[in-house]
Enzyme design. Structure first.
Site, mmCIF file in Angstrom:
data_model
loop_
_atom_site.group_PDB
_atom_site.id
_atom_site.type_symbol
_atom_site.label_atom_id
_atom_site.label_comp_id
_atom_site.label_asym_id
_atom_site.label_seq_id
_atom_site.Cartn_x
_atom_site.Cartn_y
_atom_site.Cartn_z
ATOM 1 N N SER A 81 0.749 -1.202 -0.053
ATOM 2 C CA SER A 81 -0.128 0.179 -0.032
ATOM 3 C C SER A 81 0.695 1.290 -0.214
ATOM 4 O O SER A 81 0.266 2.396 -0.021
ATOM 5 C CB SER A 81 -0.999 -0.110 1.197
ATOM 6 O OG SER A 81 -2.091 -0.888 0.910
ATOM 7 N N LYS A 84 0.426 3.750 -2.847
ATOM 8 C CA LYS A 84 -0.658 4.727 -2.667
ATOM 9 C C LYS A 84 -0.209 6.268 -2.701
ATOM 10 O O LYS A 84 -0.858 7.139 -3.126
ATOM 11 C CB LYS A 84 -1.634 4.468 -1.611
ATOM 12 C CG LYS A 84 -2.473 3.176 -1.822
ATOM 13 C CD LYS A 84 -3.202 2.609 -0.762
ATOM 14 C CE LYS A 84 -4.315 1.499 -0.951
ATOM 15 N NZ LYS A 84 -4.565 0.758 0.072
ATOM 16 N N SER A 146 -6.083 3.876 3.993
ATOM 17 C CA SER A 146 -5.541 3.221 3.000
ATOM 18 C C SER A 146 -6.541 2.363 2.225
ATOM 19 O O SER A 146 -6.505 1.213 1.871
ATOM 20 C CB SER A 146 -4.503 1.858 3.604
ATOM 21 O OG SER A 146 -3.753 1.503 2.693
ATOM 22 N N LYS A 248 2.752 6.891 4.637
ATOM 23 C CA LYS A 248 1.925 5.623 4.385
ATOM 24 C C LYS A 248 2.572 4.332 4.881
ATOM 25 O O LYS A 248 3.749 4.248 4.894
ATOM 26 C CB LYS A 248 1.385 5.167 2.954
ATOM 27 C CG LYS A 248 0.442 5.959 2.258
ATOM 28 C CD LYS A 248 -1.058 5.627 2.796
ATOM 29 C CE LYS A 248 -1.431 4.168 2.354
ATOM 30 N NZ LYS A 248 -1.146 3.107 3.669
#
Length: 414
Positions: A81, A84, A146, A248
Site C-alpha cells: 500500500s 498509494k 489506506s 503510508k
C-alpha cells in the site's frame, strides 16, 4: 571545516590538507569526472553507525537531500500500500493542473467496490456500490485509512481505468526520476511486476511534501469517518511524539511490513522508507529508532553558496574553452556531529560540451559521498552562455580531441 574553494575543483589545490584527484575528460566514453576531498576537518574517528535488522531502509534529510543511512536502498521491493503515495501524487498533480477539483464527485464502480471495498476484506473506506464520493473524501480514504476502493475510484476517475492509470504512473514516475520503480496498479495489489526501490520512494515522498503542502496535510490526519464508519490512521508513527506527520504503511504477504514516513524536529525534516519488517511492531520500533538517531547525529553544512562556481565543464568549438557550473541554490550536506568518514565529491557530465551552450542548461551533476555512501546528487547548470568559436578555434579543438583520442587508444592497447 570552511567551505571548499572553487579553485580546488578547477584543479588548483589551495590547501595542503585537501586531497585532490582530477581525472581527464573521456569524451569517447561520455563521462568526465572531477574528484576532490572535502573533509580535512571531518577525517577523524568514524561516527557511530546505527544498525537495523530491517533488510531495506533509507533515511534522508528533506532540505539537503543528504542520505543519513541506507541499507539495500536500490534493491527492488514489493511496495504494497505504500504505492498509494504515487497514486496520491498523481491526484494532487491533476488538481494543481486544474483537471479535477476537490469537490468533484467520482463514481464507485463495481470494480472499486468488489475488489477494493467491503467484499474484498482488505483495507477500505467502505464506499457503497454505485454511489459517488467527493475527490477530497477519496483522498482521505486513500491516505488515512489506506482504502483500496478509494485508490481504484481515483484511478478510474483520473484515467478511465486502472490499466490506463498504471501507464500514467509510469510516465509520472519517469518525470520524477524514479528510475528503479515499476508501477502496475494504484493500490498495492500483489503483482510480481510492481516493484519499487526504497530510495525512489523517499524521492517520491519528499517531492509530495515539498510540492503539495496543502495536500500533504491529509497524511497526518488522525482519523476519517465516511459512510458513518470511523477509522483511525494506520501510520503508527503519528502516535509516537517524534514529530511524525505522514505518509503510508503497507503490508501484504509478498512484501512484509513496509513504511514511508516523515518527521520534523527543530525545523529539520527527515524522510524514511523501510521494507521487509517481520511484523508491525518491529516496523514501528525500527522506524522510530532511525528517526531519533538521524535527528540526534547530524548537522547541516553549506559547502557552496548560491551562484558560486562549483566546477568547469570543457567546451568543444566555443569562444571559451570551458563554462562554469553552478547549482540552483546553496549546496548543503548533512554531516555527523562527531568526526566521521571523509566527504568526497565529483562533478559528472557528458563531455566535452558542444558549442553553442546556453546559459542555465542542466549539463552536469554534483555527487557527494560520505565514505562509500552517496549522500547527495543534484543537478548543475551552466552559469554563462558560450557561443560558437572562430574557425581556427574549432580547428584547434578538433586537433586536440583527435590527439586525445589517439592517446586513449594507445593506452588501451598497452
Amino acid at each position: 571545516m570552511g567551505r571548499m574553494s572553487p579553485a580546488v575543483l578547477a584543479g588548483c589545490s589551495t590547501s595542503a590538507d585537501s586531497t585532490l584527484a582530477v581525472q581527464s575528460v573521456m569524451s569517447r566514453i561520455g563521462i568526465a569526472l572531477i574528484v576532490v576531498g572535502l573533509s580535512a576537518a571531518w577525517s577523524g574517528a568514524r561516527a557511530q553507525a546505527v544498525q537495523t535488522n530491517i533488510p531495506h531502509a533509507i533515511l534522508i534529510d528533506s532540505d539537503t537531500r543528504s542520505v543519513l543511512f541506507e541499507k539495500n536502498a536500490d534493491e527492488p521491493v514489493v511496495p504494497a500500500s505504500t504505492v498509494k503515495v504515487m497514486t496520491a501524487e498523481i491526484v494532487f498533480h491533476e488538481i494543481t493542473a486544474g483537471r479535477i477539483k476537490l469537490d468533484d464527485e467520482l463514481p464507485i464502480s463495481e470494480n472499486a467496490w468488489r475488489y477494493g471495498g467491503a467484499p474484498s476484506r482488505g483495507s477500505s473506506m467502505f464506499a457503497p456500490l454505485n454511489s459517488k464520493a467527493r475527490v477530497e473524501d477519496l483522498i482521505r480514504g486513500l491516505v488515512i485509512v489506506s482504502g483500496n476502493d478509494a485508490a481504484i475510484a481515483l484511478a478510474e476517475g483520473v484515467a478511465g481505468s486502472e490499466g490506463a492509470f498504471a501507464t500514467l504512473m509510469m510516465k509520472r514516475g519517469s518525470e520524477l526520476g524514479l528510475t528503479h520503480s515499476t508501477f502496475t496498479n494504484p493500490w498495492g495489489r500483489d503483482d510480481p511486476e510492481q516493484k519499487v526501490s526504497p530510495r525512489d520512494m523517499t524521492t517520491l515522498a519528499n517531492h509530495v511534501i515539498q510540492t503539495y503542502p496543502d495536500f500533504y496535510k491529509y497524511f497526518g490526519e488522525k482519523e476519517f469517518t465516511f459512510n458513518k464508519i470511523k477509522q483511525t490512521n494506520r501510520n503508527p508513527l503519528l502516535a509516537m511524539s517524534i514529530g511524525a506527520d505522514g505518509l503510508k504503511t503497507g503490508n501484504i504477504n509478498a512484501s512484509g511490513y513496509g513504511l514511508i514516513g516523515s518527521a520534523v524536529q527543530n525545523g529539520q525534516r527527515l524522510v524514511l522508507a523501510l521494507y521487509g519488517a517481520p511484523d508491525a511492531k518491529s516496523r514501528a520500533e525500527e522506524a522510530r529508532k532511525l528517526f531519533l538517531w538521524g535527528f540526534r547525529s547530524f548537522e547541516a553544512k553549506t559547502i557552496f553558496e548560491p551562484g558560486e562556481t562549483i566546477g568547469n565543464a570543457k567546451v568543444f568549438g566555443g569562444e571559451e574553452s570551458s563554462v562554469p557550473l553552478v547549482a540552483q541554490g546553496a549546496v548543503k550536506v548533512l554531516v555527523p556531529r562527531t568526526p566521521g568518514e571523509k566527504l568526497t565529491a565529483k562533478v559528472v557530465y557528458k563531455g566535452p560540451l558542444i558549442a553553442p551552450v546556453a546559459s542555465g542548461s542542466d549539463v552536469a551533476r554534483l555527487q557527494v559521498f560520505r565514505g562509500a555512501t552517496q549522500v547527495l546528487d543534484l543537478p548543475l547548470q551552466t552559469a554563462a552562455a558560450v557561443a560558437v568559436g572562430s574557425l581556427p578555434r574549432r580547428a584547434m579543438d578538433a586537433g586536440l580531441e583527435y590527439g586525445g583520442d589517439l592517446f586513449r587508444k594507445l593506452i588501451k592497447k598497452q
